[in-house]
Design a protein around this motif. Structure first.
Motif: not given
Length: 224
Positions: A119-121, A127-139, A160-164, A177-180
């Motif tokens: 998938g992708g994020t 953001a510079q010092t702490v970079i949050p992100y969101f991502g989804m994948t399939i498989g 699907a999930g996100g983190g920093f 990373d926190a993900r379901a």
């Protein structure tokens, strides 16, 4: 012999090493295409490799004899995330996750749960010092019971999930990373079946048309 969703791509005997090899092979092809399109070397990492260690919970089945719920024990997980940069804030992502757990009940059953995801994020651009992100994948998800003669199950799955990320230097960062993970099942069919000369038996069946797990993981990212 039973065919399941995803088995054309992930055979029952596909080893953990093969899963990782396939993911890295696809990653190399994607990186080559990305590098050709970009031309000059960018000032951000084109590749990121993140081995991680986590904790995974969730997941429930139903006992075919008693009709009672049989939940999965929460347990540790581990894996590898490979990112190929589309640009500074968007990444293609390949993920392998494995958890060794057991199904609760009168007679517990050991179970390996594996996920291979693509998938992708998308990260927050300012953001510079702490970079949050969101991502989804399939498989795909593969469920491998330890019982003698029991068949593995390979099913379509997504996450699907996100983190920093917290950069530590030019090449290293810490990633949370926190993900379901959602796996699709067939509520009309039993799973983890074994057969011998006396016939076939199935100890577990799907409780619903989906199988949900969640994971929190911490890893160290190396980028170049």
């Amino acid at each position: 012999m039973h065919w399941h969703i995803g088995k054309w791509f992930f055979p029952r005997r596909f080893s953990t090493r093969s899963w990782l090899g396939a993911a890295l092979g696809v990653s190399l092809l994607a990186a080559s295409a990305t590098a050709s399109a970009q031309g000059p070397t960018p000032d951000y990492a084109s590749w990121e490799f993140t081995p991680f260690y986590g904790y995974m919970g969730g997941g429930s089945f139903e006992d075919t004899t008693t009709g009672l719920d049989r939940d999965l024990d929460e347990d540790n997980s581990f894996g590898l995330i490979v990112d190929a940069a589309a640009d500074e804030w968007r990444h293609y992502e390949f993920m392998y996750v494995k958890q060794g757990t057991s199904i609760e009940g009168t007679t517990p059953m050991d179970l390996d749960v594996e996920y291979l995801q693509i998938g992708g994020t998308v990260s927050y651009q300012d953001a510079q010092t702490v970079i949050p992100y969101f991502g989804m994948t399939i498989g795909a998800a593969r469920l491998s019971p330890s019982g003698a003669g029991m068949s593995d199950e390979t099913r379509f799955a997504l996450s699907a999930g996100g983190g920093f990320k917290v950069p530590l230097s030019k090449h290293f960062a810490v990633r949370f990373d926190a993900r379901a993970f959602l796996t699709l099942l067939d509520t009309k069919g039993n799973i983890f079946c074994a057969s011998d000369s006396s016939g076939g038996t199935c100890a577990i069946r799907a409780k619903s048309d989906s199988f949900l797990q969640y994971q929190a993981a911490l890893g160290v990212t190396y980028g170049f």
